[in-house]
Design a protein around this motif. Structure first.
Motif, PDB file in Angstrom:
ATOM      1  N   CYS A 109      95.337   1.657 -15.935  1.00  0.00           N
ATOM      2  CA  CYS A 109      94.654   1.580 -17.220  1.00  0.00           C
ATOM      3  C   CYS A 109      95.589   1.011 -18.277  1.00  0.00           C
ATOM      4  O   CYS A 109      96.708   1.492 -18.442  1.00  0.00           O
ATOM      5  N   CYS A 132      95.928   4.000 -21.300  1.00  0.00           N
ATOM      6  CA  CYS A 132      96.663   5.257 -21.119  1.00  0.00           C
ATOM      7  C   CYS A 132      97.692   5.175 -19.997  1.00  0.00           C
ATOM      8  O   CYS A 132      98.495   6.088 -19.821  1.00  0.00           O
ATOM      9  N   CYS A 164      90.596   2.852 -17.561  1.00  0.00           N
ATOM     10  CA  CYS A 164      89.995   3.907 -16.752  1.00  0.00           C
ATOM     11  C   CYS A 164      88.674   4.334 -17.399  1.00  0.00           C
ATOM     12  O   CYS A 164      88.398   4.005 -18.549  1.00  0.00           O
ATOM     13  N   CYS A 224      89.020   6.207 -20.850  1.00  0.00           N
ATOM     14  CA  CYS A 224      89.343   5.335 -21.981  1.00  0.00           C
ATOM     15  C   CYS A 224      88.169   4.414 -22.294  1.00  0.00           C
ATOM     16  O   CYS A 224      87.863   4.160 -23.456  1.00  0.00           O
TER      17      CYS A 224
HETATM   18 ZN   LIG Z   1      92.882   5.229 -19.517  1.00  0.00          ZN
END
Ligand SMILES: [Zn+2]
Length: 121
Positions: free
Chosen positions: A86, A89, A107, A110
Motif C-alpha cells: 500500500c 500505509c 490497501c 486506505c
Molecule cells: Zn493502506
C-alpha cells in the motif's frame, strides 16, 4: 513479488487491450456512418444518436486507456518490488484485492477511507 502477480497483470492488460481494439472498431464504425449519412448532429435525430454513441465510446476508450496506464504502472511496481504494498500505509494490499484489482495502489482500508461518497472508483 511473485510471477503470479505478473501473470495476473499481464492477463488483465491483454483484456484491456482487446477492449480498446473493440472500442476503436466501434468508434470507426460510428465515424463511418456519420460520414456516409452526412448528418447534422443538432437537427437530425439520427445524427444526435450517433453523436451520443460516439461520445460514449470516447468516454469508454478514455477509461480503458487509463486502466491500461494503471496496469503498466503495476508492472513497473512489480519490477521495482513494491507491488502489493500500500502506497499510503505501507501495509500489504492483500491477495484477494489484487486479484480483483491488479492495479490497486492502496490497501482496502486506505482505499475505503480515501474514497469519497458517491464515487465508486
Ligand atoms: Zn493502506
Amino acid at each position: 513479488m511473485s510471477s503470479a502477480a505478473r501473470q495476473t497483470v499481464e492477463r488483465e492488460r491483454d483484456a484491456v487491450r482487446a477492449r480498446i481494439a473493440e472500442l476503436d472498431t466501434s468508434f470507426t464504425a460510428i465515424a463511418d456512418s456519420v460520414d456516409t449519412a452526412n448528418v447534422d448532429d443538432e437537427h437530425d435525430p439520427e445524427g444526435a444518436t450517433l453523436a451520443f454513441e460516439r461520445a460514449q465510446v470516447v468516454s469508454l476508450l478514455g477509461e480503458a486507456r487509463a486502466r491500461l496506464d494503471a496496469l503498466d504502472d503495476a508492472m513497473v511496481r512489480i519490477d521495482a518490488g513494491t507491488y502489493g504494498t500500500c502506497e499510503q500505509c505501507g501495509g500489504a494490499i492483500g491477495v484477494e484485492r489484487l486479484a480483483a484489482r491488479p492495479d490497486a495502489r492502496r490497501c482496502i482500508e486506505c482505499a475505503s477511507v480515501g474514497a469519497r461518497p458517491g464515487r465508486s472508483r
